[in-house]
Design a protein around this motif. Structure first.
Motif, PDB file in Angstrom:
ATOM      1  N   THR A 242      36.595  39.073  46.096  1.00 10.14           N
ATOM      2  CA  THR A 242      35.837  39.661  47.008  1.00 10.14           C
ATOM      3  C   THR A 242      35.489  41.375  46.030  1.00 10.14           C
ATOM      4  OG1 THR A 242      38.060  40.474  46.891  1.00 10.14           O
ATOM      5  CG2 THR A 242      38.277  38.236  48.099  1.00 10.14           C
ATOM      6  N   ALA A 243      35.054  42.189  47.627  1.00 10.41           N
ATOM      7  CA  ALA A 243      35.012  43.146  47.073  1.00 10.41           C
ATOM      8  C   ALA A 243      36.482  44.136  46.614  1.00 10.41           C
ATOM      9  CB  ALA A 243      34.313  43.912  48.017  1.00 10.41           C
ATOM     10  N   GLY A 244      35.965  44.544  46.219  1.00 13.13           N
ATOM     11  CA  GLY A 244      37.523  45.606  45.295  1.00 13.13           C
ATOM     12  C   GLY A 244      37.486  46.800  44.064  1.00 13.13           C
ATOM     13  N   SER A 245      38.535  45.774  42.872  1.00  7.17           N
ATOM     14  CA  SER A 245      38.535  47.130  42.268  1.00  7.17           C
ATOM     15  C   SER A 245      38.670  46.792  41.530  1.00  7.17           C
ATOM     16  CB  SER A 245      39.969  48.380  42.816  1.00  7.17           C
ATOM     17  OG  SER A 245      40.553  47.419  42.897  1.00  7.17           O
ATOM     18  N   ARG A 246      38.372  45.888  41.046  1.00  7.09           N
ATOM     19  CA  ARG A 246      38.057  45.377  39.106  1.00  7.09           C
ATOM     20  C   ARG A 246      39.101  44.810  38.782  1.00  7.09           C
ATOM     21  NH1 ARG A 246      32.594  46.757  37.642  1.00  7.09           N
ATOM     22  NH2 ARG A 246      31.968  47.985  38.631  1.00  7.09           N
ATOM     23  N   LYS A 247      40.657  43.988  39.914  1.00  3.97           N
ATOM     24  CA  LYS A 247      40.830  43.279  39.255  1.00  3.97           C
ATOM     25  C   LYS A 247      41.436  41.826  39.513  1.00  3.97           C
ATOM     26  CE  LYS A 247      44.841  47.540  39.831  1.00  3.97           C
ATOM     27  NZ  LYS A 247      43.651  48.262  40.314  1.00  3.97           N
ATOM     28  N   ALA A 248      42.444  41.284  38.828  1.00  2.00           N
ATOM     29  CA  ALA A 248      42.389  39.973  38.474  1.00  2.00           C
ATOM     30  C   ALA A 248      43.648  39.550  39.156  1.00  2.00           C
ATOM     31  CB  ALA A 248      41.965  39.099  37.843  1.00  2.00           C
ATOM     32  N   LYS A 249      44.246  39.319  40.656  1.00  2.00           N
ATOM     33  CA  LYS A 249      45.199  38.547  40.559  1.00  2.00           C
ATOM     34  C   LYS A 249      45.831  37.418  41.374  1.00  2.00           C
ATOM     35  CE  LYS A 249      44.987  40.472  45.356  1.00  2.00           C
ATOM     36  NZ  LYS A 249      44.723  41.954  46.031  1.00  2.00           N
ATOM     37  N   ILE A 250      46.560  36.918  41.285  1.00  2.00           N
ATOM     38  CA  ILE A 250      46.913  35.319  41.729  1.00  2.00           C
ATOM     39  C   ILE A 250      48.115  35.666  43.136  1.00  2.00           C
ATOM     40  CG2 ILE A 250      48.608  33.223  40.820  1.00  2.00           C
ATOM     41  CD1 ILE A 250      48.113  33.948  38.319  1.00  2.00           C
ATOM     42  N   VAL A 251      47.741  34.945  43.723  1.00  2.00           N
ATOM     43  CA  VAL A 251      48.239  35.601  45.150  1.00  2.00           C
ATOM     44  C   VAL A 251      49.982  35.149  45.206  1.00  2.00           C
ATOM     45  CG1 VAL A 251      46.359  35.430  46.498  1.00  2.00           C
ATOM     46  CG2 VAL A 251      48.035  33.638  46.326  1.00  2.00           C
ATOM     47  N   HIS A 252      50.621  35.266  45.769  1.00  2.00           N
ATOM     48  CA  HIS A 252      52.316  35.174  46.092  1.00  2.00           C
ATOM     49  C   HIS A 252      52.466  33.604  46.810  1.00  2.00           C
ATOM     50  CE1 HIS A 252      55.949  36.662  45.400  1.00  2.00           C
ATOM     51  NE2 HIS A 252      56.655  35.603  46.870  1.00  2.00           N
ATOM     52  N   GLU A 253      52.315  32.957  47.393  1.00  2.00           N
ATOM     53  CA  GLU A 253      52.438  31.559  47.378  1.00  2.00           C
ATOM     54  C   GLU A 253      51.426  30.869  47.165  1.00  2.00           C
ATOM     55  OE1 GLU A 253      50.671  34.781  49.789  1.00  2.00           O
ATOM     56  OE2 GLU A 253      51.693  35.549  50.201  1.00  2.00           O
TER      57      GLU A 253
END
Lengths: 270, 270
Positions: A242-253
């Protein structure tokens, strides 16, 4: 990434200082022969290397290739709207550890995992199949279907590598991971051990892990179809760009997908 | 051989399983920093690698370069009448072993060497200077003066490497070695130990050894002059190339040249 032709391999081998001469003569030729066979299967040859002595037997290698730009995938071209695809399940290093503890009859450590001996052996078999599966087809098809960016998943875990990859993109993007394919029972084993491996957080190291790629959704479907046809294992869409700020994350669920070996020794979603 | 430009270096590093976290934090950054500095001195950079755990600290690297043919020396063009030139003295691995035994106060092993503590420390210093001397200038000048064939001298010893090199020549040649430059007292120490290292026979392994080259006699003189001017160490003509049957040998009456560090920390014939 996307390199499917290897020009040369150097072998790095250490014998064990604890071997007798007889043990050394029995073991080392087999290790060297197996390494050579694997390199041959990967379409390359061992042409040199280094040997040494060490308390533990060590084996490694250094592969090199010289290629024109159109024969590899640059790591910086992901686009918003791309899908994130992962070509091997997670959990190999934990599965190998559990098997080692079983061999050592280290029952104190094993108790917390909630797994029985049979389950641990099965997990180890699945991990072995995963580690033995070359990334060669996955690499070659990645070029065919024009993946926009890719990395392998090894020592930093899926999230560590995703974070490294998202940082080097030309566009300002986020990588959002909402599914984690994990070898069966390994995620709950890590839970039982107080999440010491941080598997579901995305930081458990993988050995001979798969490729994580960002690829156009239409191409992703073709990539997955062709790769599954080529090696028989499942391949997973684990998130999106997605458009964003150079972060990678794993969603909470995050959804955990259990991965097992089927009757044909292929890694598939349970 | 003759490559003096390195495109890339991978670092292979293992911490010790015996380190405390505090020891690891103190030691590893210094090792990495030293390795990086050496690569910088060699005109290249560390751009990746692998880390692992192991009982012993391990450090190594894998250097690669992609070059046009005129930027390296092929190993197969020696001619009858060439001289054999060696750019570093022999005996490094024995000198390192003796120093280790001294640190361990292993007097039983040391007794046979006939060397006293001061002599062992001096030999170790000389070996260290030798191992720290890059082969970069020696490589670069080897191209300038059109060496016909070359190899580095490492694990197989001077004769082992000479035998490998003579076998791959286009012409049917012999390599005849009649001088051996050896770190002072090390040859007699090996004699005292029953020649267990086979140093004078030519099979003692060298660590970070020099280059052995076959080169036209007139060019050899210029090569030696320029290389000595560049790094200050002596360089030795150790034999010659003759018509033959692909054999390398050390003559029976081989002359041992004692090599020491002079007051300027340069390796010179005594």
């Amino acid at each position: 990434m996307g390199v499917s032709r290897i020009d040369n391999v150097l072998m790095l081998l250490s014998t064990s200082t604890k071997f007798t001469d007889k043990q050394e003569d029995a073991v080392l030729p087999q290790i060297m022969s197996g390494f050579r066979d694997c390199c041959f299967a990967a379409g390359t040859q061992v042409r040199g290397g280094q040997t040494t002595r060490n308390p533990w037997v060590l084996l490694g290698g250094c592969a090199t290739s010289v290629l024109p730009k159109n024969e590899f995938v640059l790591p910086n071209g992901a686009k918003a709207g791309d899908l994130l695809v992962l070509t091997k399940p997670l959990g190999t290093q934990i599965a190998v550890n559990l098997n080692q503890w079983l061999d050592d009859q280290d029952m104190d450590k094993l108790k917390a995992t909630g797994m029985n001996e049979d389950e641990i052996r099965k997990g180890y078999d699945a991990a072995t199949v995963s580690m033995m599966t070359l990334n060669r087809e996955a690499s070659s098809l990645m070029r065919k279907y024009k993946a926009h960016a890719a990395t392998d998943v090894t020592g930093f875990g899926i999230l560590g590598h995703a974070q490294n990859l998202v940082k080097c993109q030309e566009d300002e993007l986020d990588f959002v991971i909402d599914k984690l394919p994990i070898l069966e029972k390994i995620a709950s084993a890590d839970d039982g051990m107080g999440r010491m491996f941080q598997l579901v957080k995305g930081y458990s190291a993988e050995t001979s892990g798969g490729l994580l790629l960002a690829i156009d959704p239409i191409e992703a479907a073709k990539y997955i179809t062709d790769l599954k046809a080529a090696n028989g294992h499942d391949i997973w869409i684990i998130g999106k760009v997605t458009a964003g700020s150079r972060k990678a994350k794993i969603v909470h669920e995050v959804q955990i997908i259990d991965v097992t070996l089927n009757e044909n020794e292929k890694l598939v979603s349970n």
